[in-house]
Design an enzyme around this catalytic site. Structure first.
Site, PDB file in Angstrom:
ATOM      1  N   SER A  30      36.827   6.365  -8.017  1.00 22.65           N
ATOM      2  CA  SER A  30      37.136   5.609  -6.796  1.00 22.65           C
ATOM      3  C   SER A  30      38.638   5.524  -6.569  1.00 22.65           C
ATOM      4  O   SER A  30      39.427   5.626  -7.514  1.00 22.65           O
ATOM      5  CB  SER A  30      36.548   4.197  -6.947  1.00 22.65           C
ATOM      6  OG  SER A  30      36.777   3.424  -5.801  1.00 22.65           O
ATOM      7  N   GLY A  33      42.328   6.119  -8.788  1.00 20.56           N
ATOM      8  CA  GLY A  33      41.997   6.954  -9.952  1.00 20.56           C
ATOM      9  C   GLY A  33      41.471   8.306  -9.531  1.00 20.56           C
ATOM     10  O   GLY A  33      41.786   9.338 -10.144  1.00 20.56           O
ATOM     11  N   LEU A  75      34.354  -0.999 -19.185  1.00 21.36           N
ATOM     12  CA  LEU A  75      35.450  -1.749 -19.811  1.00 21.36           C
ATOM     13  C   LEU A  75      35.083  -3.190 -20.176  1.00 21.36           C
ATOM     14  O   LEU A  75      35.758  -3.814 -20.986  1.00 21.36           O
ATOM     15  CB  LEU A  75      36.679  -1.747 -18.887  1.00 21.36           C
ATOM     16  CG  LEU A  75      37.372  -0.386 -18.751  1.00 21.36           C
ATOM     17  CD1 LEU A  75      38.278  -0.384 -17.530  1.00 21.36           C
ATOM     18  CD2 LEU A  75      38.182  -0.048 -20.000  1.00 21.36           C
ATOM     19  N   ASN A 101      43.782   2.984 -15.288  1.00 20.83           N
ATOM     20  CA  ASN A 101      43.808   2.712 -13.852  1.00 20.83           C
ATOM     21  C   ASN A 101      42.691   1.780 -13.375  1.00 20.83           C
ATOM     22  O   ASN A 101      42.846   1.089 -12.374  1.00 20.83           O
ATOM     23  CB  ASN A 101      43.721   4.075 -13.139  1.00 20.83           C
ATOM     24  CG  ASN A 101      43.291   3.969 -11.699  1.00 20.83           C
ATOM     25  OD1 ASN A 101      44.127   3.834 -10.808  1.00 20.83           O
ATOM     26  ND2 ASN A 101      41.986   4.006 -11.453  1.00 20.83           N
ATOM     27  N   TYR A 170      40.006 -22.657 -12.495  1.00 25.07           N
ATOM     28  CA  TYR A 170      39.832 -21.238 -12.140  1.00 25.07           C
ATOM     29  C   TYR A 170      40.321 -20.956 -10.723  1.00 25.07           C
ATOM     30  O   TYR A 170      40.001 -21.677  -9.781  1.00 25.07           O
ATOM     31  CB  TYR A 170      38.347 -20.821 -12.237  1.00 25.07           C
ATOM     32  CG  TYR A 170      38.160 -19.356 -11.885  1.00 25.07           C
ATOM     33  CD1 TYR A 170      38.491 -18.362 -12.804  1.00 25.07           C
ATOM     34  CD2 TYR A 170      37.723 -18.965 -10.619  1.00 25.07           C
ATOM     35  CE1 TYR A 170      38.374 -17.020 -12.483  1.00 25.07           C
ATOM     36  CE2 TYR A 170      37.604 -17.611 -10.288  1.00 25.07           C
ATOM     37  CZ  TYR A 170      37.928 -16.656 -11.222  1.00 25.07           C
ATOM     38  OH  TYR A 170      37.820 -15.326 -10.901  1.00 25.07           O
TER      39      TYR A 170
HETATM   40  N1  LIG Z   1      44.425  -1.052  -4.091  1.00 25.32           N
HETATM   41  C1  LIG Z   1      45.476  -1.842  -4.197  1.00 25.32           C
HETATM   42  O1  LIG Z   1      46.005  -2.354  -3.190  1.00 25.32           O
HETATM   43  C2  LIG Z   1      46.079  -2.143  -5.537  1.00 25.32           C
HETATM   44  C3  LIG Z   1      47.237  -2.926  -5.607  1.00 25.32           C
HETATM   45  C4  LIG Z   1      47.783  -3.223  -6.852  1.00 25.32           C
HETATM   46  C5  LIG Z   1      47.193  -2.751  -8.005  1.00 25.32           C
HETATM   47  N2  LIG Z   1      46.047  -2.000  -7.911  1.00 25.32           N
HETATM   48  C6  LIG Z   1      45.430  -1.547  -9.178  1.00 25.32           C
HETATM   49  O2  LIG Z   1      45.100  -0.189  -9.051  1.00 25.32           O
HETATM   50  C7  LIG Z   1      43.973   0.124  -9.880  1.00 25.32           C
HETATM   51  C8  LIG Z   1      42.997   0.986  -9.123  1.00 25.32           C
HETATM   52  O3  LIG Z   1      42.477   0.242  -8.066  1.00 25.32           O
HETATM   53  P1  LIG Z   1      41.858   0.886  -6.734  1.00 25.32           P
HETATM   54  O4  LIG Z   1      42.599   0.285  -5.597  1.00 25.32           O
HETATM   55  O5  LIG Z   1      41.764   2.348  -6.854  1.00 25.32           O
HETATM   56  O6  LIG Z   1      40.402   0.190  -6.756  1.00 25.32           O
HETATM   57  P2  LIG Z   1      38.936   0.799  -6.722  1.00 25.32           P
HETATM   58  O7  LIG Z   1      38.812   1.831  -5.667  1.00 25.32           O
HETATM   59  O8  LIG Z   1      38.038  -0.393  -6.666  1.00 25.32           O
HETATM   60  O9  LIG Z   1      38.829   1.509  -8.129  1.00 25.32           O
HETATM   61  C9  LIG Z   1      38.725   0.731  -9.292  1.00 25.32           C
HETATM   62  C10 LIG Z   1      38.070   1.564 -10.360  1.00 25.32           C
HETATM   63  O10 LIG Z   1      37.902   0.735 -11.514  1.00 25.32           O
HETATM   64  C11 LIG Z   1      36.570   0.881 -11.962  1.00 25.32           C
HETATM   65  N3  LIG Z   1      36.095  -0.281 -12.683  1.00 25.32           N
HETATM   66  C12 LIG Z   1      35.990  -1.555 -12.259  1.00 25.32           C
HETATM   67  N4  LIG Z   1      35.436  -2.312 -13.211  1.00 25.32           N
HETATM   68  C13 LIG Z   1      35.179  -1.505 -14.255  1.00 25.32           C
HETATM   69  C14 LIG Z   1      34.588  -1.693 -15.519  1.00 25.32           C
HETATM   70  N5  LIG Z   1      34.119  -2.886 -15.906  1.00 25.32           N
HETATM   71  N6  LIG Z   1      34.489  -0.634 -16.355  1.00 25.32           N
HETATM   72  C15 LIG Z   1      34.938   0.577 -15.973  1.00 25.32           C
HETATM   73  N7  LIG Z   1      35.476   0.831 -14.782  1.00 25.32           N
HETATM   74  C16 LIG Z   1      35.599  -0.201 -13.929  1.00 25.32           C
HETATM   75  C17 LIG Z   1      35.769   1.056 -10.675  1.00 25.32           C
HETATM   76  O11 LIG Z   1      34.469   1.536 -10.976  1.00 25.32           O
HETATM   77  P3  LIG Z   1      33.230   1.205  -9.972  1.00 25.32           P
HETATM   78  O12 LIG Z   1      33.511   1.943  -8.716  1.00 25.32           O
HETATM   79  O13 LIG Z   1      32.056   1.690 -10.730  1.00 25.32           O
HETATM   80  O14 LIG Z   1      33.242  -0.293  -9.778  1.00 25.32           O
HETATM   81  C18 LIG Z   1      36.666   2.041  -9.972  1.00 25.32           C
HETATM   82  O15 LIG Z   1      36.478   3.329 -10.460  1.00 25.32           O
HETATM   83  C19 LIG Z   1      43.421  -1.230 -10.347  1.00 25.32           C
HETATM   84  O16 LIG Z   1      43.805  -1.449 -11.696  1.00 25.32           O
HETATM   85  C20 LIG Z   1      44.098  -2.232  -9.455  1.00 25.32           C
HETATM   86  O17 LIG Z   1      44.272  -3.509 -10.074  1.00 25.32           O
HETATM   87  C21 LIG Z   1      45.493  -1.670  -6.713  1.00 25.32           C
END
Ligand SMILES: NC(=O)c1ccc[n+]([C@@H]2O[C@H](COP(=O)([O-])OP(=O)(O)OC[C@H]3O[C@@H](n4cnc5c(N)ncnc54)[C@H](OP(=O)(O)O)[C@@H]3O)[C@@H](O)[C@H]2O)c1
Length: 293
Positions: A30, A33, A75, A101, A170
Site C-alpha cells: 500500500s 511502501g 507487526l 515503512n 488516551y
Molecule cells: N501518508 C502520510 O501522510 C504519512 C505521513 C507521515 C508518516 N507516514 C508514515 O508512512 C508510513 C507508510 O504509510 P502510508 O501513508 O503508505 O500508509 P498506508 O497506505 O496505510 O500503508 C501502511 C502499510 O502498513 C501496513 N500495516 C499496517 N498495520 C500493519 C501490521 N499490523 N502489520 C503489518 N503491516 C501493517 C499496511 O498493511 P494493510 O494494508 O494490510 O493494512 C500498509 O501496507 C507509515 O509508517 C506512516 O506512519 C505517512
C-alpha cells in the site's frame, strides 16, 4: 543536485544503480511502501516485500511486476515478526537495507496488544523485533530507514514509558505521535550502537510529507483533516525521502538523523534525548522477550 518537497522517488534515485542490492520493505502492499518497492526495483534492487500476509505481499509484488520475495510479517503479532526474521535469514542473502515503512495511525479508540497500546506496538515494537532480528544480515554498509512522521511533534509528553498501555488519558493523535517519536529514537539509538561497534552501517528516520493514502482510514473526518493541510504530496513525492535516505551515496556516513523533504530537519526535543533512546531500547528488549516455552 538538491531535492525538496516536489521531488519524486524516481527523481531522487535517478542515476543510482542498485543492481545486486537487496532491500526489505515493510508495508509493501500500500501507499508509500508500494511506491518505494516499485522505484527501488526500477533501480535494480532485489525486493523482499513484507505485508501482513504472504498473499498480500505476493499480490503487491506481482502488481508491480517485481520478481521479489514475499514475506508475511504481521507487526502486531511478534510470532509472525519472528517468523519473518527467520524466513529472511533463511534466504541467506545479505540485506543492503531495511525500510521500516508499515504503520497505523490515529486509532480513535484505545486498542491494545498484550496490554500495550496498539500504535506503539505495531509501529515501534513490531519493527524493533524485525530490525534487531536482522542486524546480522545487514551488509557492512547496510542502511536502516525508519518511517517516522512530523506527527512525532504531537508527543509533547515524550514516550510516556509509564503509560505504554495507553490507558492514561488516551488520545489517538498523541499516541500516534508517541509511536513515531519511538521510530526516531530507535533510529538514534541504533545509530549510536552501530558507531560504538565501529560499524559503517547507518540508521536514520524520515518524515515523508502528508500524502493521501490508506493511513488515514481510521480518522473520522478525513476530508477535514486533509483540508487543514497546506500542501499535500503525491504518493510519488511521498516515497522520495525514504528512497533518498536509502540510496543517496552522499549519505553513506550520515546516521542518527531525521529527514524531511530530502533534507535533515529539526525534531522534537525528546527526540534528541540519548538517555530516553537507550531507555526505549532496553524497555523494548524486555517487552518483546519471548516468553519461556
Ligand atoms: N501518508 C502520510 O501522510 C504519512 C505521513 C507521515 C508518516 N507516514 C508514515 O508512512 C508510513 C507508510 O504509510 P502510508 O501513508 O503508505 O500508509 P498506508 O497506505 O496505510 O500503508 C501502511 C502499510 O502498513 C501496513 N500495516 C499496517 N498495520 C500493519 C501490521 N499490523 N502489520 C503489518 N503491516 C501493517 C499496511 O498493511 P494493510 O494494508 O494490510 O493494512 C500498509 O501496507 C507509515 O509508517 C506512516 O506512519 C505517512
Amino acid at each position: 543536485m538538491s531535492f525538496g518537497f516536489e521531488s519524486t522517488a524516481e527523481q531522487v534515485t535517478e542515476g543510482i544503480d542498485c543492481t545486486g542490492q537487496t532491500w526489505l520493505i515493510t508495508g509493501v502492499n500500500s501507499g508509500l511502501g508500494h511506491e518505494t518497492a516499485r522505484v527501488m526495483a526500477l533501480r535494480g534492487a532485489r525486493i523482499i516485500g513484507a505485508a501482513r500476509t504472504e498473499a498480500k505481499a505476493r499480490a503487491a509484488l506481482d502488481k508491480l511486476g517485481v520478481d521479489g520475495t514475499a514475506v508475511a510479517c504481521e507487526l502486531s503479532d511478534l510470532d509472525s515478526v519472528r517468523a519473518a526474521v527467520e524466513s529472511v535469514r533463511g534466504l541467506g542473502i545479505a540485506l543492503d537495507g531495511i525500510i521500516a515503512n508499515a504503520g497505523i495511525m490515529a486509532l480513535p479508540e484505545l486498542k491494545q496488544q498484550s496490554g500495550i497500546e496498539l500504535q506503539f506496538f505495531t509501529n515501534h515494537l513490531g519493527h524493533f523485533v524485525l530490525v534487531t532480528g536482522l542486524l546480522e544480515t545487514l551488509t557492512p554498509t547496510g542502511r536502516v530507514v525508519m518511517l517516522s512522521s512530523g506527527a512525532h511533534f504531537l508527543a509533547k509528553r515524550g514516550l510516556e514509558l509509564d503509560n505504554l498501555s495507553g490507558e492514561d488519558d488516551y488520545d489517538a493523535w498523541r499516541m500516534y505521535g508517541r509511536s513515531k517519536l519511538a521510530n526516531v529514537l530507535f533510529a538514534r539509538e541504533l545509530a549510536r550502537r552501530f558507531e560504538a561497534d565501529g560499524s559503517k552501517r547507518t540508521a536514520n528516520a524520515v518524515h515523508p510529507g502528508v500524502i493521501r493514502t490508506n493511513l488515514a482510514r481510521h480518522v473520522p473526518d478525513v476530508e477535514g483533516l486533509f483540508a487543514r493541510i497546506e500542501r499535500l504530496k503525491t504518493v510519488e513525492q511521498g516515497a522520495a525521502t525514504q528512497c533518498f535516505v536509502a540510496t543517496n551515496p552522499e549519505l553513506a556516513a550520515v546516521t542518527g538523523a531525521y529527514f524531511s523533504d530530502c533534507a535533515q530537519a529539526d525534531v522534537l526535543d525528546h527526540a534528541l534525548d540519548d538517555s530516553l533512546a537507550t531507555q526505549l531500547w532496553e524497555r523494548s528488549v524486555e517487552l518483546t522477550a519471548p516468553s519461556p516455552a
